[in-house]
Design a protein around this motif. Sequence first.
Motif, PDB file in Angstrom:
ATOM      1  N   TYR A  97       7.093  11.199 -59.434  1.00  8.91           N
ATOM      2  CA  TYR A  97       6.532  11.126 -60.784  1.00  8.91           C
ATOM      3  C   TYR A  97       7.561  11.243 -61.909  1.00  8.91           C
ATOM      4  O   TYR A  97       7.428  10.587 -62.942  1.00  8.91           O
ATOM      5  N   SER A 161       1.213  15.963 -60.387  1.00  9.33           N
ATOM      6  CA  SER A 161       0.008  15.160 -60.191  1.00  9.33           C
ATOM      7  C   SER A 161      -1.204  15.835 -60.809  1.00  9.33           C
ATOM      8  O   SER A 161      -2.080  15.167 -61.372  1.00  9.33           O
ATOM      9  N   LEU A 165      -3.452  13.739 -63.508  1.00 10.02           N
ATOM     10  CA  LEU A 165      -4.843  13.452 -63.167  1.00 10.02           C
ATOM     11  C   LEU A 165      -5.801  14.070 -64.179  1.00 10.02           C
ATOM     12  O   LEU A 165      -6.771  13.437 -64.614  1.00 10.02           O
ATOM     13  N   HIS A 168      -5.570  12.185 -67.424  1.00  8.00           N
ATOM     14  CA  HIS A 168      -6.351  10.942 -67.361  1.00  8.00           C
ATOM     15  C   HIS A 168      -7.845  11.224 -67.516  1.00  8.00           C
ATOM     16  O   HIS A 168      -8.548  10.496 -68.236  1.00  8.00           O
ATOM     17  N   SER A 172      -9.690   9.524 -70.604  1.00  4.13           N
ATOM     18  CA  SER A 172     -10.647   8.459 -70.299  1.00  4.13           C
ATOM     19  C   SER A 172     -12.086   8.846 -70.622  1.00  4.13           C
ATOM     20  O   SER A 172     -12.916   7.975 -70.897  1.00  4.13           O
ATOM     21  N   ASP A 243     -12.214   5.665 -60.689  1.00  3.14           N
ATOM     22  CA  ASP A 243     -10.938   5.235 -61.265  1.00  3.14           C
ATOM     23  C   ASP A 243      -9.845   5.165 -60.195  1.00  3.14           C
ATOM     24  O   ASP A 243      -9.692   6.083 -59.379  1.00  3.14           O
ATOM     25  N   GLU A 245      -6.889   5.669 -60.702  1.00  5.69           N
ATOM     26  CA  GLU A 245      -5.946   6.751 -60.987  1.00  5.69           C
ATOM     27  C   GLU A 245      -6.261   8.021 -60.200  1.00  5.69           C
ATOM     28  O   GLU A 245      -5.397   8.899 -60.072  1.00  5.69           O
ATOM     29  N   VAL A 310       1.959   2.005 -59.743  1.00  4.87           N
ATOM     30  CA  VAL A 310       0.740   2.826 -59.796  1.00  4.87           C
ATOM     31  C   VAL A 310       0.966   4.037 -60.682  1.00  4.87           C
ATOM     32  O   VAL A 310       0.148   4.360 -61.559  1.00  4.87           O
ATOM     33  N   LYS A 313       1.388   3.172 -64.437  1.00  5.58           N
ATOM     34  CA  LYS A 313       0.098   2.923 -65.079  1.00  5.58           C
ATOM     35  C   LYS A 313      -0.637   4.227 -65.340  1.00  5.58           C
ATOM     36  O   LYS A 313      -1.230   4.425 -66.404  1.00  5.58           O
ATOM     37  N   LEU A 314      -0.596   5.134 -64.359  1.00  4.66           N
ATOM     38  CA  LEU A 314      -1.259   6.426 -64.523  1.00  4.66           C
ATOM     39  C   LEU A 314      -0.693   7.176 -65.718  1.00  4.66           C
ATOM     40  O   LEU A 314      -1.439   7.736 -66.533  1.00  4.66           O
ATOM     41  N   SER A 318      -2.837   7.926 -69.093  1.00  6.66           N
ATOM     42  CA  SER A 318      -3.062   9.332 -69.426  1.00  6.66           C
ATOM     43  C   SER A 318      -2.428   9.727 -70.749  1.00  6.66           C
ATOM     44  O   SER A 318      -2.825  10.720 -71.366  1.00  6.66           O
TER      45      SER A 318
END
Length: 323
Positions: A97, A161, A165, A168, A172, A243, A245, A310, A313-314, A318
Motif C-alpha cells: 500500500y 488496509s 477500507l 472508502h 462512498s 464494492d 474495494e 487495484v 484505485k482504492l 477513498s
Amino acid sequence: MRFAKALIALAALACGALAFAQDYPSRPITIVVPAPPAGATDVLARVLAEELGKTMKQTVIVDNKPGASGMLGASAVARAAPDGYTLFLSHAAPIYYAPYMFSKVPYDVRRDFAFITEICSASLVLAVSKDVPVRTMKEFVAWAQVNKGKVNYGSFGVGSSSHLLNAHLSESRHLDMSHIAYKGEAPMIQDMIGGQIPMGIGTLGTMAPHIASGSLRPLAIIGEERLPELPNVPTMAEAGFPDAEFKPVGGVLLTAPARTPPAILARIEKEARAAVQTAAMKARFQAFGLVGMGNSSAEFRRNFEASGPVIQKLVQVSGAKVD
C-alpha cells in the motif's frame, strides 16, 4: 592477460559467495516486524521464528519496529546488510500500500526488497463496540448518517488496509467519519473495547476473544467468503456492500534486503514455505482467520505487480492519499 585476470577475479568472487551461502546461517537471524507485540503479524513472526530456528539450526529473533504504517520497520530492513541475517515479516501496508498511499516513501519496494514468499492471506472483520446500537452494516450506515461528523474509526495506522477500507466506506456512503491511527492492531482494539472509538476493522485472531466476550460485535467480513469461526456474519457483499474495494489485497509477507545472495534467498524461501505447512503455523492461521499461502517468490512478485491498479484505485476513491 587482463581478461584472464578478470576471469580469475570473477571466479574468486563466485567461490566466495558460494562458500558464504554454504556457511549460512552462522549467527542469529533477525525478523523485523513493523507492528507492536500481540497482534497477528507479531504472533505469526514468532511462530515462524521458532520453525525456522528448528530447520536452520540457528537462533531467530523477532524485533518489533512499529510506526509510520509499517514504513519505519521497512526502512530499517531496506538499509540492512543484504546477507540473509535481516528479514522482514510484514502486513501488507508497507509493501503493497505505501507506494500508492504516500507521496514520500523512504524506500523503493522493487529496488530495495527481495521477495521471498507470501505467508498467508487475510480476511478482515468490521466490528463495532458493544455500546453501538446496531447489528447490521445497513444499520451502522444509517446510525453513522444520523451522527454524521461525530463518528470515529480506528485503523492499524495511516495507509493500512483498515484505514483505506474505512475511508472508502466513509467517502462512498457520505458518513464524514474521522480517522484515528494506532501503532498496530492491538491498541486499536483496546480502545474499541473501552469505548473510545465505536468501530474498526481488524483480524479475526485479535478480535475473536472480544467478540466471544461480547465486548465487540462483528457486522461483516471483508473477504470473498464467510469465516468458519463466524458463520452467521455475512461478507460485505452479502450485507449489501458489493464494492470491489472491499476485497482486501495482501496478507502477511516475507521479504529481505535486495541484493541478498540468490542461494541464501532460495534457502530462506524453501524453509519458510515449509514452515507454512507445519501444524504450528496452520493452527495460528486458523486462530486468526487466515489462509496459508507459502507461494514462490515469483508468484509473490506477480501478485504485487497485479495489485497496483487495484490499490491505486482504492486510494483515489477513498481520498486517503498522504502528501
